[in-house]
Design a protein around this motif. Sequence first.
Motif, short mmCIF file in Angstrom:
data_model
loop_
_atom_site.label_atom_id
_atom_site.label_comp_id
_atom_site.label_asym_id
_atom_site.label_seq_id
_atom_site.Cartn_x
_atom_site.Cartn_y
_atom_site.Cartn_z
N PHE A 44 0.81 -1.22 0.00
CA PHE A 44 0.00 0.00 0.00
C PHE A 44 0.85 1.27 0.00
CE2 PHE A 44 -3.29 -2.84 1.97
CZ PHE A 44 -4.21 -2.74 0.92
N ASP A 94 -9.42 -1.42 -2.02
CA ASP A 94 -8.06 -1.80 -1.64
C ASP A 94 -7.39 -2.64 -2.71
OD1 ASP A 94 -8.08 -0.47 0.85
OD2 ASP A 94 -9.12 -2.15 1.79
N LYS A 147 -5.96 -0.44 -5.26
CA LYS A 147 -4.71 0.18 -4.81
C LYS A 147 -3.52 -0.75 -5.00
CE LYS A 147 -6.80 3.15 -1.26
NZ LYS A 147 -6.88 3.42 0.21
#
Length: 472
Positions: free
Chosen positions: A334, A357, A360
């Motif tokens: 991340f 997520d 990402k």
Amino acid sequence: MVTWCFIGESSHRELRAEESCIGHANSGAGCSEGGLVCSLACTTTLLVLMTLCSAFIEPNGTGRGTVAGQRFPRRMLPELLTTKDKRMRIWNSLFCQEIPMTASTVPSMPAASQSFANIQVMQLTTAYWTSRCVHVVAELGVADHIGDLPQSTESLAKASGIRPDALHRVLRLLASVGIFEWKDNAWHHNEASRFLRSDHPASLRDYVRMLGLPVFWSAFEELEHSLRTGESAFAKRHAGGVFTYLAEHSEECHIFDAAMSSKSHRDIAAILPVYDFSQFATISDIAGGRGHLLRAILRTSPTTQGILFDQPHVVAEVVPERGEKLEVVSGDFFSDCMPRADAYLLMNIIHDWRDADSIKILSAIRRDMPPHARVLLIETVVPSTPGPHLSKELDIAMMVLPGGKERTEEEYAELAAKCFLRLKRVVETMGPIPFWSWSPFNQGTKGDILGAPGFGDSELWLFKSVIGGLRL
């Protein structure tokens, strides 16, 4: 029409019409109760029957009446009540009558298929009882104690530090569903129970122990929270979620790592035969844990360089063997840059995360990958068919525990497009997971290998199981 059968009760046991003694179940053998108690009970029953029978006798003007479809003089009532076959007819006439019922008052009797459905619902409702027994037996190492020779319940209980009677009942249940076998007053291994041994080449003991960890097991108590909020049920009790919890709890983390290692052996066997990894000079295994898949690839592709990328506490104990072309890189996908490679491997990673997520993670890879590189995604895919499939069960586990999800092929394609990737190919495997291939948008470069302008030759591949319908 519904048949209702009412059974009267004496003062000390159930009374049935077919019994020789009116008050007791000793057909033709006399009453074992005997004495005053029996006499009072049977006399009471006789009086009740006489009263009720008298009420149902229909006078016909000749001193005769009808009971159970037969005509007889009233004076014959005592004789009727002492003759078993006639007494049965009287009883059936009085208490076993077909009474018409409407749909609004009594539900109809289920058809054969409905009866099966009732059983199915009950079995599913209580299935976690059996699952919990598997968890506990795996945690106690019962399969290891059996070893290669049959063992008595007492010896297993002593080795496990538990009560023999309770253990026998648990193993009896597991044997009924095909795990372990009770024969010649001893417990034997069968094919299924051997997978609970620690020394089995494809042991599932650590994986079962992980699922049975109290912190994971109890998370399903909060399933309703996930349904109402869309958030991880686990995170409701443990702020930060599964991976933060594991990083802070070494014992559970050790079991989790062991579980992932044991699971990877099965996945590796399904993946290696269906894809040529030797075509890549460098492969980066993103969130690859202890590197079991990557190291297996390197053993079959000796000219390939491997890069294992995962969090510091995960890769801290990974040490390359002599001559092994393995580089260990710690980081966070991340926040950190992705290693530069020709292929990026992610096995059972994206399903841990929600779409935001996941985008990402994949976008970070897309940002740092060379134009020619491929993304190789290994995930379970939810089929479009309505029948049972492992992915549908895993999907609920993902929702409850990390807060992620299993996806359909179409959902993966949509996810890829949001990261400027395009699904290139789906590769079938003989395991419960598929292998995906995606390629990045790479406008103005090497042409169109997917039939649409603006795509380069970097690819993302998806490995897809052909036996995923098996409920493992």
